[in-house]
Motif scaffolding. Structure first.
Motif, PDB file in Angstrom:
ATOM      1  N   UNK A   1      -4.276  -5.106  -7.878  1.00  0.00           N
ATOM      2  CA  UNK A   1      -5.155  -5.852  -6.971  1.00  0.00           C
ATOM      3  C   UNK A   1      -4.615  -5.908  -5.536  1.00  0.00           C
ATOM      4  N   UNK A   2      -3.296  -5.706  -5.372  1.00  0.00           N
ATOM      5  CA  UNK A   2      -2.690  -5.735  -4.042  1.00  0.00           C
ATOM      6  C   UNK A   2      -2.715  -4.360  -3.383  1.00  0.00           C
ATOM      7  N   UNK A   3      -2.199  -4.318  -2.161  1.00  0.00           N
ATOM      8  CA  UNK A   3      -2.164  -3.060  -1.410  1.00  0.00           C
ATOM      9  C   UNK A   3      -0.957  -2.208  -1.776  1.00  0.00           C
ATOM     10  N   UNK A   4      -0.045  -2.760  -2.600  1.00  0.00           N
ATOM     11  CA  UNK A   4       1.134  -2.015  -3.040  1.00  0.00           C
ATOM     12  C   UNK A   4       1.545  -2.480  -4.426  1.00  0.00           C
TER      13      UNK A   4
ATOM     14  N   UNK B   1      -5.021   2.814  -8.643  1.00  0.00           N
ATOM     15  CA  UNK B   1      -6.100   2.243  -7.833  1.00  0.00           C
ATOM     16  C   UNK B   1      -5.576   0.950  -7.203  1.00  0.00           C
ATOM     17  N   UNK B   2      -5.456   0.929  -5.891  1.00  0.00           N
ATOM     18  CA  UNK B   2      -5.009  -0.272  -5.178  1.00  0.00           C
ATOM     19  C   UNK B   2      -6.214  -1.144  -4.809  1.00  0.00           C
ATOM     20  N   UNK B   3      -5.911  -2.417  -4.492  1.00  0.00           N
ATOM     21  CA  UNK B   3      -6.936  -3.381  -4.062  1.00  0.00           C
ATOM     22  C   UNK B   3      -8.101  -3.430  -5.042  1.00  0.00           C
ATOM     23  N   UNK B   4      -7.777  -3.332  -6.318  1.00  0.00           N
ATOM     24  CA  UNK B   4      -8.811  -3.350  -7.363  1.00  0.00           C
ATOM     25  C   UNK B   4      -8.654  -4.602  -8.211  1.00  0.00           C
TER      26      UNK B   4
END
Length: 404
Positions: free
Chosen positions: A33-36, A128-131
């Motif tokens: 869910x985060x950018x990293x 998959x980031x920011x998911x």
């Protein structure tokens, strides 16, 4: 071919994806869910990442307060030695510090995350980031897919590794626990663990910022000793913290308790009394308040003097045997009256989570949902400080991914 979807890019999720992708016929997708990846890893071990502990794996169970039997398969399937070999074989040097804590030699948490990310990419894991997963597509005893902010994602098998409910800014806010409950799982109430403790006494605020080393901290609840160990602690404006207190909090059930601080654990009462006699003889013409600087940190002296009941300006050669013995008892048993802990969001880890009775300990597979596994802090298991919790995350992740 199985399409495996791992939810959560922390240590458990990354290791689960790596283990699942070892089977080349599997397609593995990792949702973060985060950018990293590994955002919470960056704050573990004060940013240095205490990846595991170097004790014999058999000793790990002594450091797991609850549900330790559930972890036998996981910890023996992927031991601390195997984890350290995993990192070393991929170029990460490790070092062992006090208490057998294992850190990257660089003291940089992102070096740990980099190794894991490189291995994910090498094994062709799709990241998959920011998911953010918001709901499940359920059909009978199976999950057919996930509803996310990026649309629906279908899969054959799902591994929930979304962390606990502490440090919500890192993404572990309990969302996946709510979805696990929707899928039929029982969630044990989530409470803070490895957390500073709040005290009613006024003196911790006076001593705010004072760190004590080589002391013994004992936690007593309802007349029973719950925890006792030697190490380091810290006074704060609200109570007590530091490594010993955080470990003690893993055994704290809530409500009123007593923390007992032995300032001189290396000395028996009689030996400490002899030490005081020597000091009082040495400083016989000095005031009591000026006689303890060789025994205690200067910041602590006014508090001990006040709590001892001995007049600060009393000459050392006038202190009675009874007063001296009371001082010995105080130095060996300074009490802190605990009434609670800090909030869940300030806890290093979460106590509680998915009920272990509903998970197969030999595979980490759900007993209720036919294509679901769990790993890491989502499960109702937790340990004291020292690298044990990260080892649990890596081991349960490895077993969850490797069992498919």
């Amino acid at each position: 071919m199985l399409k495996i979807v791992v939810i959560g890019g922390g240590p458990a999720g990354m290791m689960a994806a790596i283990a699942a992708a070892a089977h080349k016929e599997h397609q593995v997708i990792l949702l973060e869910r985060n950018e990293k990846l590994g955002k919470k890893l960056f704050i573990t071990g004060k940013g240095r990442c205490n990846v595991t502990n170097n004790k014999d794996i058999g000793e790990f169970f002594e450091n797991i307060p609850r549900n330790r039997e559930f972890l036998y398969s996981a910890l023996y399937s992927f031991t601390n030695e195997q984890l350290m070999a995993f990192f070393r074989e991929r170029g990460l040097e490790l070092k062992v510090e006090r208490g057998d804590r294992v850190f990257p030699a660089s003291d940089k948490a992102f070096d740990v995350t980099d190794v894991l990310k490189e291995e994910l990419l090498r094994r062709h894991v799709e990241i998959h980031y920011r998911t953010l997963v918001t709901d499940l597509l359920l059909e009978g005893r199976k999950i057919k897919g996930l509803v996310t902010n990026e649309g629906q994602i279908r899969g054959d098998w799902f591994i929930f590794a979304g962390g606990g409910a502490s440090y919500s800014g890192t993404g572990s806010d309990g969302t996946l626990h709510r979805l696990a409950k929707r899928a039929g799982h029982r969630i044990i109430d989530m409470k803070p663990s490895l957390i500073p403790l709040v005290a009613t006494d006024s003196f911790p605020k006076e001593l705010q910022g004072l760190s004590l080393k080589n002391i013994r901290f004992t936690l007593v609840e309802k007349g029973k000793t719950k925890f006792s160990d030697v190490g380091e602690m810290l006074f704060t404006h609200f109570g007590v913290s530091g490594p010993l207190v955080l470990s003690a909090s893993a055994y704290y059930q809530g409500g009123n308790a007593t923390g007992i601080i032995d300032l001189k654990p290396g000395l028996q009462e009689q030996e400490l009394d002899l030490r005081l006699q020597k000091d009082f003889l040495k400083f016989q013409n000095k005031d009591f308040q000026n006689s303890l600087h060789e025994l205690l940190p200067s910041k602590l002296i006014p508090v001990i003097v006040r709590l001892s009941g001995i007049a600060p300006d009393k000459k050392c050669n006038s202190i009675s045997k009874g007063e001296r013995q009371q001082l010995v008892k105080l130095l060996k048993g300074l009490e802190v009256h605990i009434t609670g802990a800090k909030s869940l969001n300030e806890a290093i880890i979460t106590r509680g989570g998915v009920d272990i009775k509903e998970i197969d300990p030999s595979t980490m597979k759900s007993k209720l949902v036919d294509n679901l596994s769990f790993a890491g802090e989502m499960i109702d298991v937790d340990a004291v400080t020292g690298g044990f919790n990260l080892q649990i995350a890596f081991s349960t992740g490895y077993l969850a991914g490797g069992s498919l």
